[in-house]
Write an enzyme that holds these catalytic residues in place. Structure first.
Site, PDB file in Angstrom:
ATOM      1  N   ARG A 147      -7.804 -25.430  12.680  1.00 27.27           N
ATOM      2  CA  ARG A 147      -7.994 -24.703  11.413  1.00 27.27           C
ATOM      3  C   ARG A 147      -9.161 -24.611  10.767  1.00 27.27           C
ATOM      4  O   ARG A 147      -8.824 -24.178   9.743  1.00 27.27           O
ATOM      5  CB  ARG A 147      -6.659 -25.102  10.660  1.00 27.27           C
ATOM      6  CG  ARG A 147      -6.900 -26.753  10.483  1.00 27.27           C
ATOM      7  CD  ARG A 147      -6.244 -26.979   9.288  1.00 27.27           C
ATOM      8  NE  ARG A 147      -6.300 -28.252   8.901  1.00 27.27           N
ATOM      9  CZ  ARG A 147      -6.304 -29.489   7.829  1.00 27.27           C
ATOM     10  NH1 ARG A 147      -6.001 -28.591   7.055  1.00 27.27           N
ATOM     11  NH2 ARG A 147      -6.144 -30.582   7.817  1.00 27.27           N
TER      12      ARG A 147
ATOM     13  N   LYS B  27     -12.595 -24.167   6.257  1.00 28.02           N
ATOM     14  CA  LYS B  27     -11.659 -24.070   6.762  1.00 28.02           C
ATOM     15  C   LYS B  27      -9.892 -23.872   6.285  1.00 28.02           C
ATOM     16  O   LYS B  27     -10.128 -23.873   5.182  1.00 28.02           O
ATOM     17  CB  LYS B  27     -11.756 -26.521   6.309  1.00 28.02           C
ATOM     18  CG  LYS B  27     -10.258 -26.927   6.646  1.00 28.02           C
ATOM     19  CD  LYS B  27     -10.961 -28.376   6.915  1.00 28.02           C
ATOM     20  CE  LYS B  27     -10.555 -29.684   7.018  1.00 28.02           C
ATOM     21  NZ  LYS B  27     -10.613 -30.691   6.398  1.00 28.02           N
TER      22      LYS B  27
ATOM     23  N   ASP C 228     -12.074 -38.768  16.196  1.00 30.12           N
ATOM     24  CA  ASP C 228     -12.736 -37.710  15.730  1.00 30.12           C
ATOM     25  C   ASP C 228     -13.114 -36.972  14.195  1.00 30.12           C
ATOM     26  O   ASP C 228     -13.344 -35.961  14.111  1.00 30.12           O
ATOM     27  CB  ASP C 228     -11.256 -36.415  16.191  1.00 30.12           C
ATOM     28  CG  ASP C 228     -10.508 -36.462  15.754  1.00 30.12           C
ATOM     29  OD1 ASP C 228      -9.398 -38.067  15.929  1.00 30.12           O
ATOM     30  OD2 ASP C 228      -9.114 -35.835  14.729  1.00 30.12           O
TER      31      ASP C 228
ATOM     32  N   GLY D 244      -2.709 -23.583  10.877  1.00 24.63           N
ATOM     33  CA  GLY D 244      -3.674 -23.009  10.754  1.00 24.63           C
ATOM     34  C   GLY D 244      -4.436 -22.955   9.367  1.00 24.63           C
ATOM     35  O   GLY D 244      -5.585 -22.355   9.386  1.00 24.63           O
TER      36      GLY D 244
HETATM   37  P1  AMP Z   1      -7.736 -34.029  10.919  1.00 26.42           P
HETATM   38  O1  AMP Z   1      -6.454 -34.378  10.190  1.00 26.42           O
HETATM   39  O2  AMP Z   1      -7.434 -32.873  10.062  1.00 26.42           O
HETATM   40  O3  AMP Z   1      -9.064 -34.358  11.470  1.00 26.42           O
HETATM   41  O4  AMP Z   1      -6.286 -32.967  11.812  1.00 26.42           O
HETATM   42  C1  AMP Z   1      -6.492 -33.505  13.295  1.00 26.42           C
HETATM   43  C2  AMP Z   1      -6.186 -32.742  14.755  1.00 26.42           C
HETATM   44  O5  AMP Z   1      -4.995 -31.767  13.876  1.00 26.42           O
HETATM   45  C3  AMP Z   1      -7.231 -31.317  14.452  1.00 26.42           C
HETATM   46  O6  AMP Z   1      -7.068 -31.151  15.768  1.00 26.42           O
HETATM   47  C4  AMP Z   1      -6.794 -29.827  13.570  1.00 26.42           C
HETATM   48  O7  AMP Z   1      -7.164 -29.237  13.471  1.00 26.42           O
HETATM   49  C5  AMP Z   1      -5.502 -30.029  13.596  1.00 26.42           C
HETATM   50  N1  AMP Z   1      -4.961 -30.107  12.701  1.00 26.42           N
HETATM   51  C6  AMP Z   1      -4.408 -30.467  11.501  1.00 26.42           C
HETATM   52  N2  AMP Z   1      -4.080 -29.806  10.296  1.00 26.42           N
HETATM   53  C7  AMP Z   1      -3.958 -28.053  11.071  1.00 26.42           C
HETATM   54  C8  AMP Z   1      -3.298 -26.873  10.796  1.00 26.42           C
HETATM   55  N3  AMP Z   1      -2.767 -26.712   8.920  1.00 26.42           N
HETATM   56  N4  AMP Z   1      -3.050 -25.858  11.841  1.00 26.42           N
HETATM   57  C9  AMP Z   1      -3.113 -26.471  12.776  1.00 26.42           C
HETATM   58  N5  AMP Z   1      -4.063 -27.235  13.313  1.00 26.42           N
HETATM   59  C10 AMP Z   1      -4.334 -27.998  12.238  1.00 26.42           C
HETATM   60 MG    MG Z   2     -10.185 -34.215  11.607  1.00 30.26          MG
END
Ligand code: AMP
Ligand code: MG
Length: 492
Positions: free
Chosen positions: A89, A109, A250, A122
């Site tokens: 996203r 973001k 990550d 996203g």
């Molecule tokens: P995060 O928890 O933000 O570190 O995200 C972990 C993974 O989930 C990453 O690959 C993000 O891009 C994906 N991700 C988190 N929230 C969303 C969302 N609303 N839509 C699509 N992908 C997401």
């Molecule tokens: Mg992340």
């Protein structure tokens, strides 16, 4: 309005990312804008117009010269490996060169579904966008490396997170968004050339001093350099009671910047086992685990570099292991540096570690507020009468009184005069942190009443963490029992 782009990541091979344009939103509205940061990045603000800016920061129009893309990465999430995560996203518009000549990523973001989105939408709800804005700017103001917040826009659309919530997009600025998980992405595919290319890019961008190194030394040097930055970073987190909450590989940058302010929180009462995140059931990312999780994450980085460190895999493992085993010593040196400064100690002495640990243990048993205790200690350094306010923070006043005697005896061995010492202590012991209940109040007002006043006030307060701000005393205080936040959520 946008400065000229100096494209960099989009020059890497196609398999490093997916080209992707932000998906336009219905009704963009600018709710926060970081003017000083925009100026430092070279934005032209002469004819700044909030409505026009909203359109840019929503991604409804792609600025000239940008080549938007979603970066590929993998990652260990709570210890389990996911070979393909990537920007689900987020969209990297491109890099710009700031006034100091440094390359900075500009990323939106919440900009729509990308080829990495899997089941996600996203998008981002407003709450987490404002939370990241507040906390990342507070971290920066405290001198802790962190990604920055340039702008926040609401989208005029709703996102479903159990219930419908207002959607928003954060413009995030980083020295890069390359993570340990970016290396893992290529290593997991057996793409050693990909790892080599990424390492070259990272060295050019973040560690140019390694350019002259050849062969295995180059990659071992990279591990060493990232390790040094992570050791310094985590020590700084520990020094302000910051709990990241999701230290997955990550979410661990190669630059050593704090990234992804999801369920992160600052401790109030000191407790080394503290966990806020609702998804961290096992306490993997508890406050006191953070250094060892960083080391674990560095070991995952080291694994990706092994084939480049030595053709002989046993030798490569041996060299990388030797490097990783130095982490505890490096971390402790960083931590001692941070904590000595917090106690007003300038000249290292062998008993310092015990003195620091005794204070922390006293704080723990006395259920004292971490931030307030250190700030009051700065006051007490100058004025013994201020000790009473410090002692009052502890449930066991006699214990802290005993410790203060030891501390004063230790200070007597230092050369610095008292007011200079107190001043230096105030520069490292914040009065204002984004306290969880304050963050929550600011987010609630914005989400439920479209009132951004509390957010703006809190932002103003936490971006001047070391100043005494007359009239803002209430922001120094911990939550009342009824206001206390026990759990934080990713809310993404
Ligand atoms: P995060 O928890 O933000 O570190 O995200 C972990 C993974 O989930 C990453 O690959 C993000 O891009 C994906 N991700 C988190 N929230 C969303 C969302 N609303 N839509 C699509 N992908 C997401
Ligand atoms: Mg992340």
């Amino acid at each position: 309005m946008f400065p000229e782009f100096t494209l960099c990541y989009s020059r890497l091979p196609e398999r490093f990312y997916e080209r992707f344009e932000p998906v336009p939103v219905r009704e963009p509205h600018l709710v926060a804008f970081n003017r000083p940061l925009a100026e430092a990045l070279g934005f032209d603000l002469a004819a700044f117009d909030a409505e026009e800016a909203a359109v840019w920061f929503a991604g409804n129009v792609v600025p000239r010269g940008a080549e938007p893309l979603a970066q590929a990465y993998a990652g260990h999430q709570f210890g389990g490996f996911v070979p393909r995560l990537g920007d689900g996203r987020a969209v990297l518009l491109g890099e710009v060169t700031d006034h100091d000549g440094r390359l900075r990523d500009i990323q939106l973001k919440g900009a729509g579904r990308t080829p990495f989105s899997r089941g996600g939408d996203g998008r981002s709800p407003l709450g987490p966008v404002l939370r990241e804005y507040l906390v990342s700017e507070a971290m920066h103001a405290m001198g802790i490396p962190a990604t920055r917040a340039l702008a926040a826009v609401t989208t005029g659309e709703r996102v479903m997170r159990g219930i419908p919530e207002p959607g928003a997009i954060l413009t995030r600025v980083a020295s890069s968004h390359i993570r340990v998980g970016t290396f893992q992405y290529f290593a997991a595919r057996g793409d050693i050339e990909g790892v080599r290319e990424l390492a070259g890019h990272v060295i050019e961008r973040h560690y140019p001093e390694l350019e002259s190194k050849q062969g295995g030394e180059r990659y071992l040097g990279l591990l060493e350099a990232v390790q040094a930055r992570q050791a310094a970073l985590i020590a700084k987190w520990m020094g302000v009671g910051f709990i990241h909450g999701v230290m997955n590989t990550d979410n661990t940058t190669i630059s050593g910047e704090t990234i992804d302010f999801g369920p992160c929180a600052f401790m109030e009462q000191y407790d080394p086992q503290m966990v806020f995140s609702s998804i961290d059931e096992g306490g993997r990312y508890a406050y006191s685990n953070q250094p060892w999780i960083a080391q674990w994450n560095l070991a995952r980085l080291a694994e990706t570099l092994l084939p480049l460190i030595d053709d002989d895999s046993d030798k490569a493992v041996e060299r990388a292991t030797e490097m990783l085993q130095r982490f505890p010593v490096q971390y402790e040196a960083e931590w001692l540096g941070v904590m000595r400064a917090k106690l007003g100690l300038e000249q290292p002495q062998p008993g310092d570690k015990a003195l620091i640990e005794a204070l922390l243990a006293t704080m723990h048993r006395g259920r004292a507020d971490f931030t307030l205790s250190f700030r009051q200690l700065a006051a007490a350094a100058e004025n013994p009468e201020a000790e009473a306010a410090l002692v009052a923070l502890f449930e066991r006043p006699e214990e802290i009184a005993g410790w203060l005697e030891e501390w004063r005896a230790r200070l007597a061995q230092e050369a610095l005069n008292e007011s200079e010492r107190a001043q230096r202590m105030r520069w490292v012991n914040p009065a204002f942190i984004p306290r969880n209940h304050r963050v929550q109040q600011a987010l609630t007002a914005a989400m439920d009443e479209n009132d951004f006043g509390p957010f703006e006030t809190l932002l103003q307060v936490v971006t001047h963490p070391f100043d005494d701000q007359p009239g803002r005393e209430e922001f120094t205080l911990p939550a009342e029992p009824t206001e206390r936040v026990f759990r934080t959520f990713c809310g993404t």
